[in-house]
Design an enzyme around this catalytic site. Sequence first.
Site, PDB file in Angstrom:
ATOM      1  N   HIS A 213       0.798  -1.228   0.000  1.00 37.27           N
ATOM      2  CA  HIS A 213       0.000   0.000   0.000  1.00 37.27           C
ATOM      3  C   HIS A 213       0.832   1.280   0.000  1.00 37.27           C
ATOM      4  O   HIS A 213       0.289   2.371   0.003  1.00 37.27           O
ATOM      5  CB  HIS A 213      -0.965   0.028   1.197  1.00 37.27           C
ATOM      6  CG  HIS A 213      -0.260   0.091   2.514  1.00 37.27           C
ATOM      7  ND1 HIS A 213       0.139  -1.025   3.189  1.00 37.27           N
ATOM      8  CD2 HIS A 213       0.115   1.151   3.276  1.00 37.27           C
ATOM      9  CE1 HIS A 213       0.722  -0.669   4.312  1.00 37.27           C
ATOM     10  NE2 HIS A 213       0.742   0.645   4.390  1.00 37.27           N
TER      11      HIS A 213
HETATM   12  C1  UD1 Z   1      -2.099   5.343   5.786  1.00 37.55           C
HETATM   13  C2  UD1 Z   1      -0.782   5.833   6.356  1.00 37.55           C
HETATM   14  C3  UD1 Z   1       0.290   4.780   6.159  1.00 37.55           C
HETATM   15  C4  UD1 Z   1      -0.144   3.472   6.754  1.00 37.55           C
HETATM   16  C5  UD1 Z   1      -1.475   3.075   6.165  1.00 37.55           C
HETATM   17  C6  UD1 Z   1      -1.951   1.848   6.869  1.00 37.55           C
HETATM   18  C7  UD1 Z   1      -0.345   8.231   6.251  1.00 37.55           C
HETATM   19  C8  UD1 Z   1       0.428   9.282   5.580  1.00 37.55           C
HETATM   20  N1  UD1 Z   1      -0.319   7.030   5.674  1.00 37.55           N
HETATM   21  O1  UD1 Z   1      -1.940   5.180   4.385  1.00 37.55           O
HETATM   22  O2  UD1 Z   1       1.470   5.182   6.826  1.00 37.55           O
HETATM   23  O3  UD1 Z   1       0.821   2.495   6.468  1.00 37.55           O
HETATM   24  O4  UD1 Z   1      -2.434   4.123   6.384  1.00 37.55           O
HETATM   25  O5  UD1 Z   1      -2.974   1.193   6.249  1.00 37.55           O
HETATM   26  O6  UD1 Z   1      -0.938   8.484   7.270  1.00 37.55           O
HETATM   27  N2  UD1 Z   1      -9.416   4.550   2.107  1.00 37.55           N
HETATM   28  C9  UD1 Z   1     -10.632   3.928   2.095  1.00 37.55           C
HETATM   29  N3  UD1 Z   1     -11.131   3.507   3.303  1.00 37.55           N
HETATM   30  C10 UD1 Z   1     -10.498   3.687   4.475  1.00 37.55           C
HETATM   31  C11 UD1 Z   1      -9.260   4.341   4.462  1.00 37.55           C
HETATM   32  C12 UD1 Z   1      -8.717   4.763   3.270  1.00 37.55           C
HETATM   33  O7  UD1 Z   1     -11.249   3.742   1.060  1.00 37.55           O
HETATM   34  O8  UD1 Z   1     -11.023   3.278   5.525  1.00 37.55           O
HETATM   35  C13 UD1 Z   1      -8.853   5.004   0.807  1.00 37.55           C
HETATM   36  C14 UD1 Z   1      -9.253   6.432   0.499  1.00 37.55           C
HETATM   37  O9  UD1 Z   1      -9.487   6.534  -0.858  1.00 37.55           O
HETATM   38  C15 UD1 Z   1      -8.002   7.210   0.829  1.00 37.55           C
HETATM   39  C16 UD1 Z   1      -6.890   6.205   0.528  1.00 37.55           C
HETATM   40  O10 UD1 Z   1      -7.448   4.934   0.852  1.00 37.55           O
HETATM   41  O11 UD1 Z   1      -7.887   8.360   0.067  1.00 37.55           O
HETATM   42  C17 UD1 Z   1      -5.658   6.439   1.328  1.00 37.55           C
HETATM   43  O12 UD1 Z   1      -5.945   6.545   2.717  1.00 37.55           O
HETATM   44  P1  UD1 Z   1      -4.975   7.392   3.686  1.00 37.55           P
HETATM   45  O13 UD1 Z   1      -5.350   7.248   5.091  1.00 37.55           O
HETATM   46  O14 UD1 Z   1      -4.808   8.766   3.162  1.00 37.55           O
HETATM   47  O15 UD1 Z   1      -3.569   6.708   3.443  1.00 37.55           O
HETATM   48  P2  UD1 Z   1      -3.187   5.186   3.419  1.00 37.55           P
HETATM   49  O16 UD1 Z   1      -2.661   4.842   2.085  1.00 37.55           O
HETATM   50  O17 UD1 Z   1      -4.312   4.373   3.984  1.00 37.55           O
HETATM   51  N1  UDP Z   2      -3.497  -6.189   8.775  1.00 39.09           N
HETATM   52  C1  UDP Z   2      -4.796  -6.697   8.909  1.00 39.09           C
HETATM   53  N2  UDP Z   2      -5.478  -7.055   7.773  1.00 39.09           N
HETATM   54  C2  UDP Z   2      -4.958  -6.927   6.525  1.00 39.09           C
HETATM   55  C3  UDP Z   2      -3.642  -6.391   6.403  1.00 39.09           C
HETATM   56  C4  UDP Z   2      -2.950  -6.016   7.538  1.00 39.09           C
HETATM   57  O1  UDP Z   2      -5.286  -6.847  10.020  1.00 39.09           O
HETATM   58  O2  UDP Z   2      -5.637  -7.276   5.552  1.00 39.09           O
HETATM   59  C5  UDP Z   2      -2.765  -5.778   9.992  1.00 39.09           C
HETATM   60  C6  UDP Z   2      -1.405  -6.413  10.189  1.00 39.09           C
HETATM   61  O3  UDP Z   2      -1.510  -7.659  10.838  1.00 39.09           O
HETATM   62  C7  UDP Z   2      -0.711  -5.382  11.058  1.00 39.09           C
HETATM   63  C8  UDP Z   2      -1.290  -4.069  10.564  1.00 39.09           C
HETATM   64  O4  UDP Z   2      -2.484  -4.403   9.867  1.00 39.09           O
HETATM   65  O5  UDP Z   2      -1.062  -5.570  12.427  1.00 39.09           O
HETATM   66  C9  UDP Z   2      -0.328  -3.370   9.660  1.00 39.09           C
HETATM   67  O6  UDP Z   2      -0.969  -2.239   9.146  1.00 39.09           O
HETATM   68  P1  UDP Z   2      -0.663  -1.633   7.714  1.00 39.09           P
HETATM   69  O7  UDP Z   2       0.099  -2.603   6.898  1.00 39.09           O
HETATM   70  O8  UDP Z   2      -1.948  -1.118   7.192  1.00 39.09           O
HETATM   71  O9  UDP Z   2       0.216  -0.349   8.070  1.00 39.09           O
HETATM   72  P2  UDP Z   2       1.784  -0.113   8.349  1.00 39.09           P
HETATM   73  O10 UDP Z   2       2.197  -1.057   9.415  1.00 39.09           O
HETATM   74  O11 UDP Z   2       2.495  -0.297   7.063  1.00 39.09           O
HETATM   75  O12 UDP Z   2       1.840   1.299   8.776  1.00 39.09           O
END
Ligand code: UD1
Ligand code: UDP
Length: 378
Positions: A213
């Site tokens: 992601h």
């Molecule tokens: C965010 C964090 C990243 C983390 C990740 C975990 C920042 C800068 N990034 O990235 O460090 O690793 O979360 O998963 O804070 N969206 C949905 N539903 C949701 C959430 C997001 O559809 O519940 C979609 C939306 O279109 C949104 C996009 O995902 O614009 C990105 O979401 P955002 O929280 O901005 O960043 P992540 O890529 O999720």
């Molecule tokens: N995770 C989850 N379901 C998924 C993918 C990840 O529960 O489908 C959990 C994973 O076990 C870990 C956390 O999400 O505990 C990691 O989050 P993510 O990869 O979104 O963010 P990051 O750690 O890169 O910030």
Amino acid sequence: MSYHFDRTCVAVIAGARPNFMKVAPLMRAFLLNPGIRPVLIHTGQHYDENMSGRFFRELGIPIPDYHLQSGPGSHAQQTAEIMKCLEPVLLSEKPAAAVVVGDVNSTVAGALVASKLGIKVVHAEAGLRSFDLTMPEEINRIVTDSISDLFLITEESGRRNLLKEGKSPDQIVLVGNLMIDSLYANMKQALESDIMKRLGIPEAAQFGLVTLHRPANVDDAQQLAELVSALSDISEDLPLYWPMHPRTRSRIEASGLNLPDRIRIIDPLGYVDFLCMQKNSAVILTDSGGVQEEATVLGVPCLTLRNNTERPVTIDFGTNRLAGTSKRAILSAWRQTQCSPMPRRTPPLWDGQAGERCVMAIKKFLAGSDIPSQVLQA
Ligand code: UD1
Ligand code: UDP
């Protein structure tokens, strides 16, 4: 107008999926330790049921005292929205400290609002550095640490980085890893999960698990195609399951890329099901921070599809390998993993007790801190 702090109150701020595994053990430890009243604030950065709500139930996190409903947006919009909504909450609760976890936009937004109100900032998972400023999380880490007062670290690299940045040794406490507390607390349920049956996977270690992601990997169409091509080759050796983050799903859909049948895309999984899949997989291919740590503790080979990691202990102690982001490098790391698996050692204090240590460190810090009787004017 000025405001008096409530010395018994600590705000705990969370907003995105990887925050929830960290605040679960922290909230549990706070609630077992009388004397501090934790106020849980969900920023709403993540909002889908399978990116947020589900984790609260599965991990037993209390219903947040406040939900800021900030939602998606550009970095500036999202960070600003969280800050705007958080300020009145902190002014009303007047906590002596605010705990922020990890490196997401909710982390830096929480730290900025709290510190400008004169509230002490505690950063859990402090000091990690990828030294890659193109990564939004690296900016969040550096800014958060630059204004934090207490640094709760997961690994010794965090201490080294913070000392180099001029922090005082007595502000830094190695507490272990909150995310790994959640792993241990949920392992029994994970072993009982029927997710493999539901996905039709007959046996453990006969599949690989993918999560991707990071914007650098999925937002650039050419880079995404390169990764999908590498995964397609690996899937000829081993079927791959890919619980897909919403950011990645929208990019894959827009790209028109065709994935082979042996790569199965599924919705993001709940924590327990995902843990079960990690534990039973032959290899994990990921760009997630937290997944590198979980793979380390589970002893499952992990290929990190990035050129750096802010979590070097997962390589020094664990089963993690940096596989890079080119097809050639990834396939070479995959072959290496098959012929020379890495030995597994659990990093110091990743023992399921980090929540307790965090709360002890916070209590000691608050007892010894010179907390002014008034916060700054808003
Ligand atoms: C965010 C964090 C990243 C983390 C990740 C975990 C920042 C800068 N990034 O990235 O460090 O690793 O979360 O998963 O804070 N969206 C949905 N539903 C949701 C959430 C997001 O559809 O519940 C979609 C939306 O279109 C949104 C996009 O995902 O614009 C990105 O979401 P955002 O929280 O901005 O960043 P992540 O890529 O999720
Ligand atoms: N995770 C989850 N379901 C998924 C993918 C990840 O529960 O489908 C959990 C994973 O076990 C870990 C956390 O999400 O505990 C990691 O989050 P993510 O990869 O979104 O963010 P990051 O750690 O890169 O910030």
